[in-house]
Design a protein around this motif. Sequence first.
Motif, PDB file in Angstrom:
ATOM      1  N   VAL A  23      19.614  12.810  46.881  1.00 36.63           N
ATOM      2  CA  VAL A  23      18.990  11.536  47.249  1.00 36.63           C
ATOM      3  C   VAL A  23      18.674  10.760  45.987  1.00 36.63           C
ATOM      4  O   VAL A  23      18.160  11.306  45.016  1.00 36.63           O
ATOM      5  CB  VAL A  23      17.700  11.796  48.044  1.00 36.63           C
ATOM      6  CG1 VAL A  23      16.962  10.502  48.287  1.00 36.63           C
ATOM      7  CG2 VAL A  23      18.035  12.473  49.364  1.00 36.63           C
ATOM      8  N   ARG A  24      19.007   9.483  46.016  1.00 36.73           N
ATOM      9  CA  ARG A  24      18.728   8.620  44.871  1.00 36.73           C
ATOM     10  C   ARG A  24      17.793   7.497  45.299  1.00 36.73           C
ATOM     11  O   ARG A  24      17.925   6.950  46.390  1.00 36.73           O
ATOM     12  CB  ARG A  24      20.033   8.025  44.331  1.00 36.73           C
ATOM     13  CG  ARG A  24      21.003   9.068  43.839  1.00 36.73           C
ATOM     14  CD  ARG A  24      22.269   8.424  43.294  1.00 36.73           C
ATOM     15  NE  ARG A  24      22.994   7.682  44.319  1.00 36.73           N
ATOM     16  CZ  ARG A  24      23.806   8.250  45.206  1.00 36.73           C
ATOM     17  NH1 ARG A  24      23.982   9.554  45.195  1.00 36.73           N
ATOM     18  NH2 ARG A  24      24.446   7.521  46.094  1.00 36.73           N
ATOM     19  N   LEU A  25      16.846   7.170  44.447  1.00 38.01           N
ATOM     20  CA  LEU A  25      15.894   6.100  44.718  1.00 38.01           C
ATOM     21  C   LEU A  25      16.290   4.872  43.923  1.00 38.01           C
ATOM     22  O   LEU A  25      16.518   4.939  42.724  1.00 38.01           O
ATOM     23  CB  LEU A  25      14.484   6.533  44.303  1.00 38.01           C
ATOM     24  CG  LEU A  25      13.371   5.499  44.483  1.00 38.01           C
ATOM     25  CD1 LEU A  25      13.164   5.203  45.958  1.00 38.01           C
ATOM     26  CD2 LEU A  25      12.080   6.024  43.877  1.00 38.01           C
ATOM     27  N   HIS A  26      16.398   3.736  44.610  1.00 40.21           N
ATOM     28  CA  HIS A  26      16.769   2.492  43.963  1.00 40.21           C
ATOM     29  C   HIS A  26      15.566   1.550  43.937  1.00 40.21           C
ATOM     30  O   HIS A  26      14.714   1.592  44.803  1.00 40.21           O
ATOM     31  CB  HIS A  26      17.929   1.836  44.726  1.00 40.21           C
ATOM     32  CG  HIS A  26      19.136   2.714  44.805  1.00 40.21           C
ATOM     33  ND1 HIS A  26      20.147   2.697  43.884  1.00 40.21           N
ATOM     34  CD2 HIS A  26      19.480   3.681  45.709  1.00 40.21           C
ATOM     35  CE1 HIS A  26      21.077   3.570  44.209  1.00 40.21           C
ATOM     36  NE2 HIS A  26      20.694   4.189  45.316  1.00 40.21           N
ATOM     37  N   VAL A 194       1.441   2.172  55.329  1.00 44.78           N
ATOM     38  CA  VAL A 194       2.273   2.582  56.458  1.00 44.78           C
ATOM     39  C   VAL A 194       3.715   2.335  56.033  1.00 44.78           C
ATOM     40  O   VAL A 194       4.032   1.285  55.464  1.00 44.78           O
ATOM     41  CB  VAL A 194       1.927   1.801  57.734  1.00 44.78           C
ATOM     42  CG1 VAL A 194       2.850   2.196  58.878  1.00 44.78           C
ATOM     43  CG2 VAL A 194       0.466   2.050  58.124  1.00 44.78           C
ATOM     44  N   VAL A 195       4.592   3.320  56.288  1.00 45.61           N
ATOM     45  CA  VAL A 195       5.958   3.231  55.808  1.00 45.61           C
ATOM     46  C   VAL A 195       6.944   3.410  56.956  1.00 45.61           C
ATOM     47  O   VAL A 195       6.601   3.935  58.016  1.00 45.61           O
ATOM     48  CB  VAL A 195       6.241   4.284  54.703  1.00 45.61           C
ATOM     49  CG1 VAL A 195       5.245   4.156  53.569  1.00 45.61           C
ATOM     50  CG2 VAL A 195       6.223   5.702  55.285  1.00 45.61           C
ATOM     51  N   ALA A 196       8.165   2.974  56.733  1.00 46.66           N
ATOM     52  CA  ALA A 196       9.254   3.166  57.682  1.00 46.66           C
ATOM     53  C   ALA A 196      10.551   3.208  56.897  1.00 46.66           C
ATOM     54  O   ALA A 196      10.614   2.718  55.762  1.00 46.66           O
ATOM     55  CB  ALA A 196       9.283   2.052  58.718  1.00 46.66           C
ATOM     56  N   GLU A 197      11.623   3.768  57.494  1.00 43.54           N
ATOM     57  CA  GLU A 197      12.890   3.881  56.775  1.00 43.54           C
ATOM     58  C   GLU A 197      14.057   3.616  57.723  1.00 43.54           C
ATOM     59  O   GLU A 197      14.886   4.493  57.965  1.00 43.54           O
ATOM     60  CB  GLU A 197      13.053   5.241  56.077  1.00 43.54           C
ATOM     61  CG  GLU A 197      12.171   6.372  56.546  1.00 43.54           C
ATOM     62  CD  GLU A 197      12.385   6.774  57.983  1.00 43.54           C
ATOM     63  OE1 GLU A 197      13.519   7.088  58.374  1.00 43.54           O
ATOM     64  OE2 GLU A 197      11.402   6.775  58.724  1.00 43.54           O
ATOM     65  N   PRO A 198      14.141   2.409  58.276  1.00 47.22           N
ATOM     66  CA  PRO A 198      15.284   2.096  59.140  1.00 47.22           C
ATOM     67  C   PRO A 198      16.591   2.068  58.356  1.00 47.22           C
ATOM     68  O   PRO A 198      16.605   1.846  57.136  1.00 47.22           O
ATOM     69  CB  PRO A 198      14.941   0.694  59.675  1.00 47.22           C
ATOM     70  CG  PRO A 198      14.060   0.099  58.627  1.00 47.22           C
ATOM     71  CD  PRO A 198      13.247   1.250  58.104  1.00 47.22           C
ATOM     72  N   ASP A 199      17.676   2.284  59.054  1.00 49.68           N
ATOM     73  CA  ASP A 199      18.997   2.166  58.467  1.00 49.68           C
ATOM     74  C   ASP A 199      19.184   0.745  57.931  1.00 49.68           C
ATOM     75  O   ASP A 199      18.814  -0.227  58.597  1.00 49.68           O
ATOM     76  CB  ASP A 199      20.041   2.471  59.551  1.00 49.68           C
ATOM     77  CG  ASP A 199      21.432   2.706  58.986  1.00 49.68           C
ATOM     78  OD1 ASP A 199      21.946   1.803  58.289  1.00 49.68           O
ATOM     79  OD2 ASP A 199      22.009   3.763  59.275  1.00 49.68           O
ATOM     80  N   ASP A 221      19.087   6.758  49.594  1.00 52.19           N
ATOM     81  CA  ASP A 221      20.239   7.483  50.121  1.00 52.19           C
ATOM     82  C   ASP A 221      19.720   8.781  50.728  1.00 52.19           C
ATOM     83  O   ASP A 221      19.532   9.786  50.036  1.00 52.19           O
ATOM     84  CB  ASP A 221      21.244   7.780  49.000  1.00 52.19           C
ATOM     85  CG  ASP A 221      21.960   6.531  48.534  1.00 52.19           C
ATOM     86  OD1 ASP A 221      22.249   5.672  49.383  1.00 52.19           O
ATOM     87  OD2 ASP A 221      22.229   6.410  47.325  1.00 52.19           O
ATOM     88  N   LEU A 222      19.465   8.759  52.030  1.00 47.55           N
ATOM     89  CA  LEU A 222      19.008   9.940  52.754  1.00 47.55           C
ATOM     90  C   LEU A 222      20.214  10.746  53.208  1.00 47.55           C
ATOM     91  O   LEU A 222      21.343  10.254  53.201  1.00 47.55           O
ATOM     92  CB  LEU A 222      18.149   9.520  53.947  1.00 47.55           C
ATOM     93  CG  LEU A 222      16.897   8.695  53.624  1.00 47.55           C
ATOM     94  CD1 LEU A 222      16.104   8.419  54.894  1.00 47.55           C
ATOM     95  CD2 LEU A 222      16.025   9.380  52.592  1.00 47.55           C
ATOM     96  N   PRO A 223      20.009  11.995  53.614  1.00 52.62           N
ATOM     97  CA  PRO A 223      21.154  12.823  54.013  1.00 52.62           C
ATOM     98  C   PRO A 223      21.976  12.225  55.147  1.00 52.62           C
ATOM     99  O   PRO A 223      23.164  12.502  55.250  1.00 52.62           O
ATOM    100  CB  PRO A 223      20.490  14.142  54.444  1.00 52.62           C
ATOM    101  CG  PRO A 223      19.236  14.200  53.652  1.00 52.62           C
ATOM    102  CD  PRO A 223      18.760  12.771  53.572  1.00 52.62           C
TER     103      PRO A 223
END
Length: 239
Positions: A23-26, A194-199, A221-223
């Motif tokens: 996973v990479r963080l941008h 509060v967080v979210a991670e939509p496509d 970049d999630l699995p």
Amino acid sequence: MQGQSAHPDPGPGRAGGAGRHPVRLHRAAQPGGGRVSGSVNGLVNGPVNGRSGVDEPAGWGAMATAAGEFRLRQVRLPADLGLLTRWMNDPEVAAFWELAGPSAVTERHLRHQLDGDGRSLPCLGLLDHTPMSYWEVYRADLDPLAAHYPARPHDTGLHLLLGPAASRGRGLGTTLLTALTDRLLRGRPHCERVVAEPDVRNRRSVRAFRRAGFRLAAELDLPDKRAALMVRDRTPHPA
């Protein structure tokens, strides 16, 4: 508007079950966090009966919105299974949740949370007492997602989908997101975000989060997907 779970089931039919990659963080990094503890106003910040997670939403109460009275209640099996299975088999939902198929697929996803340690709570969203959305409220700092971004203590995550097609495309997701996020931040004084991670491809979802006061903090970049890390801070973030 649809989201997607950050903790996919390992079985077939669920993206991310195999072939995990680094996973990479941008974009800009954020400070990390530490341990978790405490409980306030029914929204749990630490262990509950040996479980670390969020409390049953009955204590959260109704939320008045421009669209009507909104509230969450925990998913009940088997009573809610047929409705949720129909929603998961809607092509627009299935494109991002990847839970299409027989009821056993949806049930496995729900049981994973209901029988777990309470870190993720599956909820039915009711508007004027009518079920119309599905939500997952989860401890992002205790979730596998925390390995993919600099989590802070008590970060609370959200996943959601609007079930009936008639509920989509008219700003309802923004309205409900705003109401629930306001309630979470008021009820959990130790929770600063509060967080979210939509496509990232789910432009409707990302837009709804933005309109509800979230900012795009990073792309991850999630699995199982390229995700937009959306963050709503208790204190407004400098532009």
